[in-house]
Design an enzyme around this catalytic site. Sequence first.
Site, PDB file in Angstrom:
ATOM      1  N   GLN A 154       2.672   2.677  -3.940  1.00 12.71           N
ATOM      2  CA  GLN A 154       1.344   1.939  -4.244  1.00 12.71           C
ATOM      3  C   GLN A 154       0.216   2.893  -4.541  1.00 12.71           C
ATOM      4  OE1 GLN A 154       1.002  -2.162  -2.928  1.00 12.71           O
ATOM      5  NE2 GLN A 154       2.951  -1.591  -1.795  1.00 12.71           N
ATOM      6  N   ASP A 206      -4.815   2.973   7.996  1.00 11.97           N
ATOM      7  CA  ASP A 206      -4.033   1.948   7.157  1.00 11.97           C
ATOM      8  C   ASP A 206      -4.287   2.535   5.585  1.00 11.97           C
ATOM      9  OD1 ASP A 206      -2.939  -0.106   6.046  1.00 11.97           O
ATOM     10  OD2 ASP A 206      -5.025  -1.204   6.177  1.00 11.97           O
ATOM     11  N   GLU A 207      -3.431   2.269   4.727  1.00 14.11           N
ATOM     12  CA  GLU A 207      -3.247   2.440   3.431  1.00 14.11           C
ATOM     13  C   GLU A 207      -3.454   4.140   3.226  1.00 14.11           C
ATOM     14  OE1 GLU A 207      -2.639   0.372   1.091  1.00 14.11           O
ATOM     15  OE2 GLU A 207      -3.485  -1.631   1.705  1.00 14.11           O
ATOM     16  N   LYS A 252       3.083  -5.624   6.116  1.00  7.34           N
ATOM     17  CA  LYS A 252       2.447  -4.547   6.605  1.00  7.34           C
ATOM     18  C   LYS A 252       0.959  -4.746   7.749  1.00  7.34           C
ATOM     19  CE  LYS A 252      -1.023  -2.965   4.609  1.00  7.34           C
ATOM     20  NZ  LYS A 252      -2.221  -2.390   4.045  1.00  7.34           N
ATOM     21  N   THR A 253       0.449  -5.598   7.359  1.00  2.00           N
ATOM     22  CA  THR A 253      -1.020  -5.991   7.736  1.00  2.00           C
ATOM     23  C   THR A 253      -0.592  -6.589   9.504  1.00  2.00           C
ATOM     24  OG1 THR A 253      -2.088  -6.613   6.231  1.00  2.00           O
ATOM     25  CG2 THR A 253      -2.995  -7.460   8.253  1.00  2.00           C
ATOM     26  N   ARG A 297       2.804  -8.447  -7.313  1.00  5.58           N
ATOM     27  CA  ARG A 297       1.624  -9.245  -6.899  1.00  5.58           C
ATOM     28  C   ARG A 297       2.346 -10.654  -7.154  1.00  5.58           C
ATOM     29  NH1 ARG A 297       0.049  -6.681  -3.783  1.00  5.58           N
ATOM     30  NH2 ARG A 297       1.696  -5.214  -4.326  1.00  5.58           N
TER      31      ARG A 297
END
Length: 759
Positions: free
Chosen positions: A265, A231-232, A39-40, A623
Amino acid sequence: MENTDLSFSYLDDLNDIQRQAVTTIDGPVMVIAGPGSGKTRVLTFRIAHLIKSGVAPWQILALTFTNKAAKEMKARIEGVVGQSAYKVWAGTFHSIFSRILRVEAHRIGYPNDFTIYDTDDSKSVIREIIKSLSLNPKEYNVGAVRSRISSAKSNLITPKNYGTNEELLLADQMNRRPMTHKIYEKYAAKCLRAGAMDFDDLLLQTFKLLYTNPDNIRAKYQGQFKYLMVDEFQDTNFLQYEILKLFSIYEGSSHNICIVGDDAQSIYSFRGATIENILQFEQDFEEVKTFKLEQNYRSTNYIVQAANEIINQNTRQIQKKIWTDNNGGHKIKLMKAMTENEEGKLIADTIIEQKNRFSLANKDIAILYRTNAQSRIFEEYLRRNNIAYKIYGGISFYQRKEIKDIIAYLRLSINHKDDEALKRVINYPKRGIGQTSVGKIIQIANDNEVSMWECLNSIDFNGRARKSVGEFVNIVRASQEKAKTSDAYKTALFIVKKSGIVDLFKSENTLEAQGRIDNINALLDGIQEFTEDDILEEGENIDNQERTLSNFLQTISLMTDQDKKEENVDSVTMMSVHAAKGLEYKSVFVVGMEENLFPSYMSLSSPDQLEEERRLFYVAITRAEAHICLSFANSRYQYGNVRFNDPSRFLEEISDDIIEANITMKAKPEFGPPKKLMGNFKKLGESKPKALSVDANDFKPNAASEIKVGQQILHLKFGQGEVLSIDERNVATIRFSSAIDSPEKRIMLQYARLQILES
C-alpha cells in the site's frame, strides 16, 4: 524478551499472530499488516501492553501521519490503561519534532520560540528573493521553486550540497531556472535570520540536531524514548527514516523500534515517500522480528483473491498472501462502456440496482477514480438520478476554484454586466489591478446604479492600473466577438487561452498545478462533448440545434446550485483512489480502468512507477467489503478529441473465474506495451503485432519545449513517430509507425517523455 503472560483480558481479542506482534516488546519489530487485518488494533494494543508491562508512558514515542490518527490512538489506549495513555508521546512527525525543537533549537542556532512559516509565508519570502535577484517571475514561478526546495530538504540536500550537485543544476537549467540553488541558499539564510522554520525544516533541523549531536543530545532522547512505534511506515520519506535511525541505533545496537505498515500500500511517491524504507528495514535491523498479519476481516474471498492476483504481479515486495474466512459473496463485476457518458450512466444504474437488491444505503457505496478530473461525468449522472453524493478529500467539479475561474470568464463573454464574475477574474491571473482599484469600481457602480463593466472606461486609474484594465477589457470584448461566430467549444478554448490561467499553472510545474490543468481540460472536453452531442438525454429541454456557450452555462447552472447540499445527508462517496486509503465501503466502483488512465500514462515508461500504479489498484480493490465493480470506456474525450483506449492491463491480471462480465480478459500483461486481446486481430485476419524493443536504459527524453512539428521522435511505449502538429493546449499529434491501433495519437507534451531522434 517476549512477554507471554496472557492474563491481560485485551489480549484475548487478538488472533495468534496479532498477539505475538503485541507481546514481543524488545528489539526491532516489523509488522506487515495486510488490508483489513486489524493493524490499528495491534498498534494501540501494543502500546497498551508496554504500559501494562511496566514501561512508563512518557518513554514511548508513537509517530503517525495525521493528528486525527494520534488522537484516536490515545483514546483507544485509554480504554485499556486509563488516563496514563495521554502521557504517551503520540503525534505526527512534524508535531513531535516541533515539540523537541522548542526545547533544543538554541543548540543549532535557532531561538526556542522560533516562528513556523506556513506555505504563504514561504512563498512570500521566495517571491521577495526572486525580485531581489531580478529574475523573471514567470520563469521562476514561486510555487515551482518552493516545491523544488521542499524536495531538496526531504532528501537531506542542503543549499551547499545543492549548489555542487551537477544533476540538480542540470535539471534546473533544462527547466529554465538555473538560479534555483541561489534562491535556496538565500531562503535558508533568510529563515535563519528571521528565527523561522518552514514545515520541512521541522524535520531537517531535527535531523541536524541529532546528527551534529551538540552536548550529546542524541543520547538524551535515546534515553527518554526507550520504545519507538511508527504507523504507516511505508509512507515515510528518506529524511524521516534517517531521523528514526538516529533515534533508534546507538553504539552499534538497535533500539526497541516497531514499524507497522504494508509495502503493498505504498502509493505516495509523489509526496516523497519511498518504498525502499520498508523493503530494506530487515537489512538495516538484522535482528528484526517480522510478523505478517495476513488474515483479512473486511472483504469476501472473491475480493481477497483478486487482490492477491493483482499484487503478485509486482516484483519488488515483501511476500505475503492475505486470506479470509469470509467465503462466498459476489464475483468481481466488470463493465465495458462505449463512451465515458455510457460509463457514467452504467455506474448510476448499477448503484440503483444494488440499493434495491441488497438494501444498501448511499453511504455504503464509493466511486473511486484515478484523477479528480474524472468526477464530472459521474456527478452529472448521479444528479440526473437524484442520488445524493459527496466529494471526499476534495470539492465538487464545478466548485473547484480553477473551474469557477474559467466559468467566470465564460459568463463575462456572454454577459458583461455580471458583476460577480467580473470581480472574480478582473485581477486573476494577477495583472496589476489591486483591491484599491477594484474598490473604486464597485463604489462608482453603486453610486450610479450601473454595472461595474460600464464604469471601467470612465474611471481615471493610475498608469499601471489603466493599462491593465484596458488589457482586461480587450480580453472580454474579444471573447464576446468569438462567442458570436463560434460554437461553445471553440469559444471556450479561445477564452481559456486568452485568460492566461493555464499558462500560470504550467509555470508552476507542480503535480497540484497539473491536476488543475487536467480539471480545466476536463471542462473543455465536457463543452466539446456538449457541442457535438446530437442525442438529447431524457429531461433535457435545450434545442438540439443551439449548442451555444450560453446554453452550456445554462445547463450547468442547475448542477452548481445542487452542489450546495446539507451536511450529514446519506450520500454516495466519490474520491480519488489515493484519498480512499484507510477507508472501507460495502460496495466500491473503480472507474476509468483504461491504459493511459489507470495505469497513468506517466507511469508507463518506468517499471517502478508501474508497480506503484498496481499497488494503487490493490488499494482500490481492498476498500470493498462485499461488492467490487470495475468499469472502463472504449472512448472518451481528451484534449478536445475522442480518444480510443485499451482496457487496463490490470484487468487481465484477475482470473476469469472470479469475474462476472460479458467480455473475456485472457492475455497476461507485462511491462512495456500492453498486450491486446488477440481476438480483435484474429477477426481481421492479422497476425499478432510485434512488441517494441526500446531500451529504457538508453532512453533520454528531451524537454517538452524542444519538441517541434516535423521532428522524428521516440516514445518508450509507441516507438518512433513524427510530430504532425502542436495545438494551443500544447498537445502534440504524433504519427507512430509501429502503433498497434490508430497510428495517430494526441499526447500532452508536458508529460509525453519524447526523445528527439537525429535526422
